[in-house]
Write a protein that holds these residues in place. Structure first.
Motif, PDB file in Angstrom:
ATOM      1  N   LEU A   9       0.854  -1.178   0.000  1.00 23.70           N
ATOM      2  CA  LEU A   9       0.000   0.000   0.000  1.00 23.70           C
ATOM      3  C   LEU A   9       0.889   1.226   0.000  1.00 23.70           C
ATOM      4  N   THR A  10       0.624   2.160  -0.905  1.00 25.59           N
ATOM      5  CA  THR A  10       1.438   3.367  -1.031  1.00 25.59           C
ATOM      6  C   THR A  10       0.630   4.578  -0.635  1.00 25.59           C
ATOM      7  N   PHE A  11       1.224   5.412   0.216  1.00 24.52           N
ATOM      8  CA  PHE A  11       0.616   6.650   0.688  1.00 24.52           C
ATOM      9  C   PHE A  11       1.407   7.827   0.123  1.00 24.52           C
ATOM     10  N   ASP A  12       0.732   8.807  -0.461  1.00 26.36           N
ATOM     11  CA  ASP A  12       1.368  10.086  -0.754  1.00 26.36           C
ATOM     12  C   ASP A  12       1.401  10.868   0.549  1.00 26.36           C
ATOM     13  N   ALA A  13       2.491  11.586   0.802  1.00 30.73           N
ATOM     14  CA  ALA A  13       2.647  12.246   2.098  1.00 30.73           C
ATOM     15  C   ALA A  13       3.506  13.496   1.988  1.00 30.73           C
ATOM     16  N   HIS A  14       3.298  14.410   2.926  1.00 27.32           N
ATOM     17  CA  HIS A  14       4.199  15.552   3.067  1.00 27.32           C
ATOM     18  C   HIS A  14       5.411  15.156   3.894  1.00 27.32           C
ATOM     19  N   ASP A  15       5.203  14.328   4.917  1.00 32.60           N
ATOM     20  CA  ASP A  15       6.270  13.913   5.827  1.00 32.60           C
ATOM     21  C   ASP A  15       6.266  12.383   5.919  1.00 32.60           C
ATOM     22  N   PRO A  16       6.909  11.704   4.956  1.00 32.04           N
ATOM     23  CA  PRO A  16       6.876  10.240   4.938  1.00 32.04           C
ATOM     24  C   PRO A  16       7.353   9.585   6.230  1.00 32.04           C
ATOM     25  N   GLY A  17       8.406  10.113   6.834  1.00 26.89           N
ATOM     26  CA  GLY A  17       8.920   9.507   8.061  1.00 26.89           C
ATOM     27  C   GLY A  17       7.922   9.560   9.202  1.00 26.89           C
ATOM     28  N   VAL A  86     -10.513   4.555  -1.358  1.00 21.96           N
ATOM     29  CA  VAL A  86     -10.094   3.316  -0.711  1.00 21.96           C
ATOM     30  C   VAL A  86      -9.554   3.714   0.647  1.00 21.96           C
ATOM     31  N   HIS A  87      -9.878   2.942   1.663  1.00 20.61           N
ATOM     32  CA  HIS A  87      -9.336   3.262   2.981  1.00 20.61           C
ATOM     33  C   HIS A  87      -9.004   1.976   3.734  1.00 20.61           C
ATOM     34  N   LEU A  88      -8.250   2.115   4.793  1.00 24.85           N
ATOM     35  CA  LEU A  88      -7.897   0.971   5.622  1.00 24.85           C
ATOM     36  C   LEU A  88      -8.934   0.806   6.728  1.00 24.85           C
ATOM     37  N   ASP A  89      -9.292  -0.443   7.015  1.00 26.47           N
ATOM     38  CA  ASP A  89     -10.070  -0.783   8.196  1.00 26.47           C
ATOM     39  C   ASP A  89      -9.108  -1.464   9.152  1.00 26.47           C
ATOM     40  N   VAL A  90      -8.826  -0.827  10.279  1.00 27.47           N
ATOM     41  CA  VAL A  90      -7.938  -1.401  11.280  1.00 27.47           C
ATOM     42  C   VAL A  90      -8.803  -2.244  12.211  1.00 27.47           C
ATOM     43  N   ARG A  91      -8.592  -3.532  12.216  1.00 31.14           N
ATOM     44  CA  ARG A  91      -9.417  -4.474  12.965  1.00 31.14           C
ATOM     45  C   ARG A  91      -9.003  -4.445  14.430  1.00 31.14           C
ATOM     46  N   ALA A  92      -9.553  -3.509  15.175  1.00 28.48           N
ATOM     47  CA  ALA A  92      -9.164  -3.275  16.569  1.00 28.48           C
ATOM     48  C   ALA A  92     -10.015  -4.031  17.577  1.00 28.48           C
ATOM     49  N   ALA A  93     -11.106  -4.665  17.135  1.00 27.49           N
ATOM     50  CA  ALA A  93     -11.976  -5.370  18.078  1.00 27.49           C
ATOM     51  C   ALA A  93     -12.536  -6.654  17.471  1.00 27.49           C
ATOM     52  N   PRO A  94     -11.681  -7.491  16.872  1.00 27.92           N
ATOM     53  CA  PRO A  94     -12.207  -8.712  16.251  1.00 27.92           C
ATOM     54  C   PRO A  94     -12.854  -9.624  17.288  1.00 27.92           C
ATOM     55  N   GLY A 132     -20.839  -1.678  14.182  1.00 29.85           N
ATOM     56  CA  GLY A 132     -20.356  -0.433  14.764  1.00 29.85           C
ATOM     57  C   GLY A 132     -18.887  -0.222  14.449  1.00 29.85           C
ATOM     58  N   HIS A 133     -18.523   1.024  14.188  1.00 28.71           N
ATOM     59  CA  HIS A 133     -17.123   1.352  13.903  1.00 28.71           C
ATOM     60  C   HIS A 133     -16.890   2.837  14.137  1.00 28.71           C
ATOM     61  N   LEU A 134     -15.616   3.229  14.154  1.00 31.26           N
ATOM     62  CA  LEU A 134     -15.211   4.624  14.297  1.00 31.26           C
ATOM     63  C   LEU A 134     -14.444   5.045  13.051  1.00 31.26           C
ATOM     64  N   VAL A 135     -14.669   6.268  12.611  1.00 32.79           N
ATOM     65  CA  VAL A 135     -13.936   6.825  11.478  1.00 32.79           C
ATOM     66  C   VAL A 135     -12.921   7.821  12.027  1.00 32.79           C
ATOM     67  N   LEU A 136     -11.680   7.718  11.578  1.00 25.60           N
ATOM     68  CA  LEU A 136     -10.604   8.618  11.980  1.00 25.60           C
ATOM     69  C   LEU A 136      -9.865   9.098  10.739  1.00 25.60           C
ATOM     70  N   GLN A 137      -8.940  10.016  10.955  1.00 23.76           N
ATOM     71  CA  GLN A 137      -7.989  10.434   9.931  1.00 23.76           C
ATOM     72  C   GLN A 137      -6.595  10.315  10.516  1.00 23.76           C
ATOM     73  N   ASN A 142      -5.736  11.219   5.865  1.00 26.03           N
ATOM     74  CA  ASN A 142      -6.243  10.014   5.197  1.00 26.03           C
ATOM     75  C   ASN A 142      -7.233   9.312   6.109  1.00 26.03           C
ATOM     76  N   GLU A 143      -8.445   9.077   5.602  1.00 26.88           N
ATOM     77  CA  GLU A 143      -9.471   8.432   6.393  1.00 26.88           C
ATOM     78  C   GLU A 143      -9.152   6.959   6.602  1.00 26.88           C
ATOM     79  N   PHE A 144      -9.497   6.456   7.786  1.00 29.07           N
ATOM     80  CA  PHE A 144      -9.441   5.028   8.074  1.00 29.07           C
ATOM     81  C   PHE A 144     -10.475   4.730   9.138  1.00 29.07           C
ATOM     82  N   CYS A 145     -10.834   3.473   9.257  1.00 34.88           N
ATOM     83  CA  CYS A 145     -11.826   3.071  10.242  1.00 34.88           C
ATOM     84  C   CYS A 145     -11.201   2.145  11.280  1.00 34.88           C
ATOM     85  N   LEU A 146     -11.684   2.278  12.498  1.00 35.23           N
ATOM     86  CA  LEU A 146     -11.420   1.275  13.519  1.00 35.23           C
ATOM     87  C   LEU A 146     -12.638   0.369  13.493  1.00 35.23           C
TER      88      LEU A 146
END
Length: 147
Positions: A9-17, A86-94, A132-137, A142-146
């Motif tokens: 997965l490639t992200f465009d970024a201002h501060d890659p580090g 396209v966004h990432l879903d971080v599986r924080a409560a499987p 149920g889920h949470l949306v973050l940036q 960049n949007e992603f979901c928990l």
């Protein structure tokens, strides 16, 4: 039979580090090691003749277990202008449901907000289809979901 391909997965970024460091925290990933013969990336980039002002033009991290995709961050001059398609879903409560699930998602949200994420919205459980889920940036919007 079709060959299975590796995924990066490639992200465009201002501060890659900094963005790579955030996603390492979010996912339990590790920054890729410098090339053999170098103790640090700075030493490698110095040896390769990369000017100091260009040493944050890219960064990458990986799942130390080898099961998740590699993440690559490349510096770009333009900012983010629209919602991710396209966004990432971080599986924080499987495996969790109801209030136990939402409490686990809220705890992870608090941890990631302390590390630079922005909370956007909460979607309540709506059985039978929505758990149920949470949306973050992330720190660069960049949007992603928990999930």
């Amino acid at each position: 039979m079709t060959d299975v391909r590796e995924l990066q997965l490639t992200f465009d970024a201002h501060d890659p580090g900094a963005l790579a460091a955030f996603w390492c925290e979010a996912l339990g990933y590790e920054i890729d090691a410098p090339p053999p013969g170098f103790d640090t990336w700075d030493a490698a980039l110095e040896a390769f003749g990369v000017p100091e002002d260009q040493r944050n033009s890219a960064s990458a991290c990986h799942d130390p277990t080898g099961s998740g995709p590699r993440l690559f961050f490349q510096q770009v001059p333009e900012g983010k202008t629209a919602k991710n398609r396209v966004h990432l879903d971080v599986r924080a409560a499987p495996g969790l449901t109801g209030e136990e699930r939402m409490a686990a998602l809220e705890a992870e949200c608090e941890r990631l907000v302390r590390r630079g994420a922005t909370r956007v919205e909460r979607h309540e459980p709506a059985p039978p289809m929505g758990a149920g889920h949470l949306v973050l940036q992330d720190p660069e919007g960049n949007e992603f979901c928990l999930d």
